[in-house]
Design a protein around this motif. Structure first.
Motif, PDB file in Angstrom:
ATOM      1  N   LEU A 281     -18.360  63.707  -2.349  1.00 54.54           N
ATOM      2  CA  LEU A 281     -17.679  64.487  -1.320  1.00 54.54           C
ATOM      3  C   LEU A 281     -16.217  64.557  -1.715  1.00 54.54           C
ATOM      4  O   LEU A 281     -15.593  63.526  -2.009  1.00 54.54           O
ATOM      5  CB  LEU A 281     -17.790  63.826   0.059  1.00 54.54           C
ATOM      6  CG  LEU A 281     -19.176  63.609   0.654  1.00 54.54           C
ATOM      7  CD1 LEU A 281     -19.069  62.824   1.965  1.00 54.54           C
ATOM      8  CD2 LEU A 281     -19.884  64.941   0.897  1.00 54.54           C
ATOM      9  N   GLY A 282     -15.632  65.746  -1.727  1.00 58.17           N
ATOM     10  CA  GLY A 282     -14.235  65.852  -2.103  1.00 58.17           C
ATOM     11  C   GLY A 282     -13.815  67.286  -2.294  1.00 58.17           C
ATOM     12  O   GLY A 282     -14.507  68.225  -1.869  1.00 58.17           O
ATOM     13  N   PRO A 283     -12.693  67.496  -2.954  1.00 62.11           N
ATOM     14  CA  PRO A 283     -12.241  68.859  -3.234  1.00 62.11           C
ATOM     15  C   PRO A 283     -13.269  69.593  -4.092  1.00 62.11           C
ATOM     16  O   PRO A 283     -13.914  68.986  -4.958  1.00 62.11           O
ATOM     17  CB  PRO A 283     -10.935  68.644  -4.007  1.00 62.11           C
ATOM     18  CG  PRO A 283     -10.481  67.272  -3.634  1.00 62.11           C
ATOM     19  CD  PRO A 283     -11.730  66.481  -3.422  1.00 62.11           C
TER      20      PRO A 283
ATOM     21  N   ASP B  57     -11.101  57.490  -2.524  1.00 59.55           N
ATOM     22  CA  ASP B  57      -9.716  57.920  -2.691  1.00 59.55           C
ATOM     23  C   ASP B  57      -9.309  58.674  -1.433  1.00 59.55           C
ATOM     24  O   ASP B  57      -9.350  59.908  -1.394  1.00 59.55           O
ATOM     25  CB  ASP B  57      -9.591  58.804  -3.931  1.00 59.55           C
ATOM     26  CG  ASP B  57      -8.146  59.164  -4.244  1.00 59.55           C
ATOM     27  OD1 ASP B  57      -7.255  58.870  -3.424  1.00 59.55           O
ATOM     28  OD2 ASP B  57      -7.903  59.758  -5.312  1.00 59.55           O
ATOM     29  N   PRO B  58      -8.924  57.949  -0.358  1.00 57.62           N
ATOM     30  CA  PRO B  58      -8.605  58.616   0.904  1.00 57.62           C
ATOM     31  C   PRO B  58      -7.470  59.627   0.783  1.00 57.62           C
ATOM     32  O   PRO B  58      -7.462  60.644   1.484  1.00 57.62           O
ATOM     33  CB  PRO B  58      -8.222  57.448   1.823  1.00 57.62           C
ATOM     34  CG  PRO B  58      -8.880  56.255   1.221  1.00 57.62           C
ATOM     35  CD  PRO B  58      -8.862  56.486  -0.254  1.00 57.62           C
ATOM     36  N   ALA B  59      -6.515  59.367  -0.098  1.00 54.30           N
ATOM     37  CA  ALA B  59      -5.395  60.297  -0.252  1.00 54.30           C
ATOM     38  C   ALA B  59      -5.868  61.670  -0.715  1.00 54.30           C
ATOM     39  O   ALA B  59      -5.326  62.705  -0.303  1.00 54.30           O
ATOM     40  CB  ALA B  59      -4.378  59.726  -1.230  1.00 54.30           C
ATOM     41  N   ALA B  60      -6.877  61.681  -1.567  1.00 56.07           N
ATOM     42  CA  ALA B  60      -7.435  62.943  -2.062  1.00 56.07           C
ATOM     43  C   ALA B  60      -8.624  63.407  -1.236  1.00 56.07           C
ATOM     44  O   ALA B  60      -9.205  64.452  -1.545  1.00 56.07           O
ATOM     45  CB  ALA B  60      -7.853  62.794  -3.515  1.00 56.07           C
TER      46      ALA B  60
ATOM     47  N   THR C 266     -16.032  49.870  -6.404  1.00 55.75           N
ATOM     48  CA  THR C 266     -16.396  48.676  -5.639  1.00 55.75           C
ATOM     49  C   THR C 266     -17.908  48.568  -5.558  1.00 55.75           C
ATOM     50  O   THR C 266     -18.587  49.536  -5.191  1.00 55.75           O
ATOM     51  CB  THR C 266     -15.816  48.740  -4.213  1.00 55.75           C
ATOM     52  OG1 THR C 266     -14.390  48.890  -4.295  1.00 55.75           O
ATOM     53  CG2 THR C 266     -16.162  47.482  -3.432  1.00 55.75           C
ATOM     54  N   GLU C 267     -18.436  47.398  -5.897  1.00 56.68           N
ATOM     55  CA  GLU C 267     -19.882  47.205  -5.824  1.00 56.68           C
ATOM     56  C   GLU C 267     -20.303  46.906  -4.396  1.00 56.68           C
ATOM     57  O   GLU C 267     -19.649  46.132  -3.680  1.00 56.68           O
ATOM     58  CB  GLU C 267     -20.331  46.077  -6.746  1.00 56.68           C
ATOM     59  CG  GLU C 267     -21.840  45.950  -6.823  1.00 56.68           C
ATOM     60  CD  GLU C 267     -22.326  45.039  -7.922  1.00 56.68           C
ATOM     61  OE1 GLU C 267     -23.537  45.076  -8.232  1.00 56.68           O
ATOM     62  OE2 GLU C 267     -21.500  44.280  -8.470  1.00 56.68           O
ATOM     63  N   VAL C 268     -21.404  47.503  -3.982  1.00 53.58           N
ATOM     64  CA  VAL C 268     -21.968  47.281  -2.651  1.00 53.58           C
ATOM     65  C   VAL C 268     -22.912  46.095  -2.727  1.00 53.58           C
ATOM     66  O   VAL C 268     -23.797  46.055  -3.584  1.00 53.58           O
ATOM     67  CB  VAL C 268     -22.723  48.542  -2.173  1.00 53.58           C
ATOM     68  CG1 VAL C 268     -23.350  48.302  -0.799  1.00 53.58           C
ATOM     69  CG2 VAL C 268     -21.784  49.738  -2.140  1.00 53.58           C
TER      70      VAL C 268
ATOM     71  N   ALA D 144     -20.430  56.894   4.718  1.00 53.91           N
ATOM     72  CA  ALA D 144     -19.144  57.352   4.218  1.00 53.91           C
ATOM     73  C   ALA D 144     -18.935  58.818   4.538  1.00 53.91           C
ATOM     74  O   ALA D 144     -19.883  59.578   4.755  1.00 53.91           O
ATOM     75  CB  ALA D 144     -19.060  57.142   2.696  1.00 53.91           C
ATOM     76  N   ASP D 145     -17.666  59.204   4.549  1.00 51.85           N
ATOM     77  CA  ASP D 145     -17.270  60.602   4.549  1.00 51.85           C
ATOM     78  C   ASP D 145     -16.130  60.743   3.554  1.00 51.85           C
ATOM     79  O   ASP D 145     -15.927  59.859   2.715  1.00 51.85           O
ATOM     80  CB  ASP D 145     -16.908  61.087   5.959  1.00 51.85           C
ATOM     81  CG  ASP D 145     -15.848  60.218   6.630  1.00 51.85           C
ATOM     82  OD1 ASP D 145     -15.034  59.581   5.908  1.00 51.85           O
ATOM     83  OD2 ASP D 145     -15.811  60.176   7.868  1.00 51.85           O
ATOM     84  N   ARG D 146     -15.368  61.810   3.638  1.00 52.73           N
ATOM     85  CA  ARG D 146     -14.285  62.001   2.680  1.00 52.73           C
ATOM     86  C   ARG D 146     -13.106  61.054   2.908  1.00 52.73           C
ATOM     87  O   ARG D 146     -12.256  60.908   2.031  1.00 52.73           O
ATOM     88  CB  ARG D 146     -13.791  63.450   2.739  1.00 52.73           C
ATOM     89  CG  ARG D 146     -14.752  64.454   2.111  1.00 52.73           C
ATOM     90  CD  ARG D 146     -14.303  65.884   2.374  1.00 52.73           C
ATOM     91  NE  ARG D 146     -15.039  66.854   1.584  1.00 52.73           N
ATOM     92  CZ  ARG D 146     -16.246  67.302   1.876  1.00 52.73           C
ATOM     93  NH1 ARG D 146     -16.881  66.839   2.959  1.00 52.73           N
ATOM     94  NH2 ARG D 146     -16.849  68.187   1.096  1.00 52.73           N
ATOM     95  N   ASP D 147     -13.063  60.408   4.067  1.00 49.98           N
ATOM     96  CA  ASP D 147     -11.896  59.603   4.427  1.00 49.98           C
ATOM     97  C   ASP D 147     -12.132  58.101   4.436  1.00 49.98           C
ATOM     98  O   ASP D 147     -11.174  57.334   4.343  1.00 49.98           O
ATOM     99  CB  ASP D 147     -11.398  60.013   5.825  1.00 49.98           C
ATOM    100  CG  ASP D 147     -11.027  61.473   5.891  1.00 49.98           C
ATOM    101  OD1 ASP D 147     -10.246  61.917   5.028  1.00 49.98           O
ATOM    102  OD2 ASP D 147     -11.519  62.176   6.787  1.00 49.98           O
ATOM    103  N   ALA D 148     -13.382  57.657   4.557  1.00 48.85           N
ATOM    104  CA  ALA D 148     -13.624  56.225   4.719  1.00 48.85           C
ATOM    105  C   ALA D 148     -15.039  55.869   4.293  1.00 48.85           C
ATOM    106  O   ALA D 148     -15.946  56.697   4.319  1.00 48.85           O
ATOM    107  CB  ALA D 148     -13.403  55.814   6.182  1.00 48.85           C
ATOM    108  N   VAL D 149     -15.194  54.592   3.931  1.00 48.98           N
ATOM    109  CA  VAL D 149     -16.495  54.012   3.591  1.00 48.98           C
ATOM    110  C   VAL D 149     -16.713  52.808   4.489  1.00 48.98           C
ATOM    111  O   VAL D 149     -15.806  51.986   4.665  1.00 48.98           O
ATOM    112  CB  VAL D 149     -16.551  53.583   2.109  1.00 48.98           C
ATOM    113  CG1 VAL D 149     -17.848  52.853   1.808  1.00 48.98           C
ATOM    114  CG2 VAL D 149     -16.384  54.791   1.194  1.00 48.98           C
TER     115      VAL D 149
END
Length: 285
Positions: free
Chosen positions: A8-10, A207-210, A227-229, A237-242
Motif C-alpha cells: 500500500l503506498g504511492p 514508512d508513515p511519512a511516505a 521488522t519481523e512479525v 495495517a494501512d498506509r499509516d500504521a501497523v
C-alpha cells in the motif's frame, strides 16, 4: 510453500515493488533467503492490483514460473498501482488445477494469498466443510488447501465478520483441525492489509511519512526498518500504521483486548460446526 507480498503506498509501476529490489519477490521464486519449507517457487505466480476509482482489483495469474513469462515483464513495467498483492507458488501436492491454484484468489474487492501447507489435506480439514454453504463449495476455484482456506475466510467476510476476525477465526479453526498446519495469510481490499504469521516468516516495512506499507514473507532488501512479525500473530495495517495482535490457538472465549488497538477478537467458528451457517451475504463496497 510460497512467497507473497502486499503493498500500500504511492502509485508506482508494480515492477518497482516486485522486481526491482535486490531480493525481490521475483528473485524469491528461485532464490528465497528465509523460506523454511521448499526451495523453488516455480509452480505458478500471480499479481492483483487496484486502479484509481475502481474498488474491484484486476489479476494476472499463470501456472508457469514468473521468470519465463514475457507478458508479465511488460505489465510490471507499465502498470501503476498504489495497492497490490502478489505471490509466487511452490505447490505442496501435485494437482491439475494449474492457474486456478495460483494466488491471489479474489472476490469482489478482496485479494487473498496463503503461504503454507495443511498436513493431511484434504481429510484433515473435512470437519470444516459443513461450516460452508453448498454455494461456497461449488464455487471453489481450485481443489487445493489454499483455495479451501480462502473459501472459509470469504464466508466469514460475507456473513458480517470484519477482515481481522474472518482471518483469525479461519486460522484458529484450521490449526485446530490440522495441528502443524502453516497458515500465513495475506488479505487486502486495496485500503488495508490483514495478515498472519503462523508457521513461517512474515515481515513488514512501514514508512508513515511516505504513507507506504509493505507486508511480505521476507524482506526484499536490507533496509534496517524491516521488522519481523512474531509467530502466532495477527497483523493489520494501512498506509499509516501497523498493528500486531497475538493469536492464541483454539480459542473459543474472547481474549483480552489488545492494548495497542483496543480491539477484541472473539471465537465463533467452533460453534458453527454444530449449527447451520447463516445466509450468504456479499460484502458492501
Amino acid at each position: 510453500m510460497c512467497r507473497h507480498l502486499a503493498y500500500l503506498g504511492p502509485p508506482v509501476p508494480f515492477g518497482e515493488v516486485l522486481d526491482a529490489p535486490p531480493h525481490s519477490l521475483f528473485r524469491q521464486s528461485w532464490a528465497p533467503r528465509r523460506q523454511r519449507h521448499g526451495t523453488v517457487n516455480a509452480d505458478g505466480f500471480g499479481v492483483g492490483w487496484y486502479a484509481d476509482g475502481d474498488p474491484v482489483p484486476a489479476r494476472y495469474r499463470r501456472a508457469v514460473p514468473v521468470w519465463g513469462d514475457e507478458a508479465y515483464a511488460d505489465l510490471a513495467r507499465v502498470v501503476r498501482s498504489g495497492a497490490l498483492l502478489a505471490a509466487v507458488r511452490d505447490a505442496t501436492l501435485a494437482g491439475a488445477d494449474g492457474q486456478a491454484a495460483a494466488a491471489p484468489f479474489a472476490a469482489g474487492r478482496w485479494l487473498f494469498s496463503h503461504n503454507g501447507a495443511v498436513p493431511g489435506w484434504p481429510g484433515s480439514l473435512a470437519p470444516l466443510v459443513r461450516t460452508l454453504p453448498a454455494e461456497a463449495l461449488l464455487s471453489l476455484e481450485a481443489r487445493c488447501d489454499s483455495a479451501f482456506l480462502w473459501a472459509l475466510v470469504l464466508h466469514g467476510l460475507r456473513t458480517g465478520e470484519d477482515a481481522a476476525h474472518a482471518v483469525a477465526e479461519t486460522v484458529r479453526a484450521a490449526a485446530d483441525a490440522s495441528p502443524g498446519a502453516r497458515l500465513n495469510f495475506l488479505l487486502t481490499d486495496g485500503r488495508t492489509i490483514t495478515a498472519t504469521a503462523w508457521g513461517d516468516t512474515l515481515w513488514y516495512l512501514a514508512d508513515p511519512a511516505a504513507r507506504r506499507t509493505v507486508v511480505a514473507s521476507e524482506p526484499y532488501d536490507d533496509d534496517p526498518r524491516w521488522t519481523e512479525v512474531p509467530d502466532r500473530t495477527l497483523l493489520t495495517a494501512d498506509r499509516d500504521a501497523v498493528r500486531l495482535t497475538p493469536l492464541a490457538p483454539g480459542r473459543t472465549d474472547p481474549p483480552p483486548a489488545d492494548e495497542r488497538t483496543g480491539t477484541t477478537l472473539t471465537g465463533g467458528r467452533a460453534a458453527a460446526l454444530t449449527s447451520p451457517p447463516p445466509p450468504l451475504k456479499e460484502p458492501t463496497t
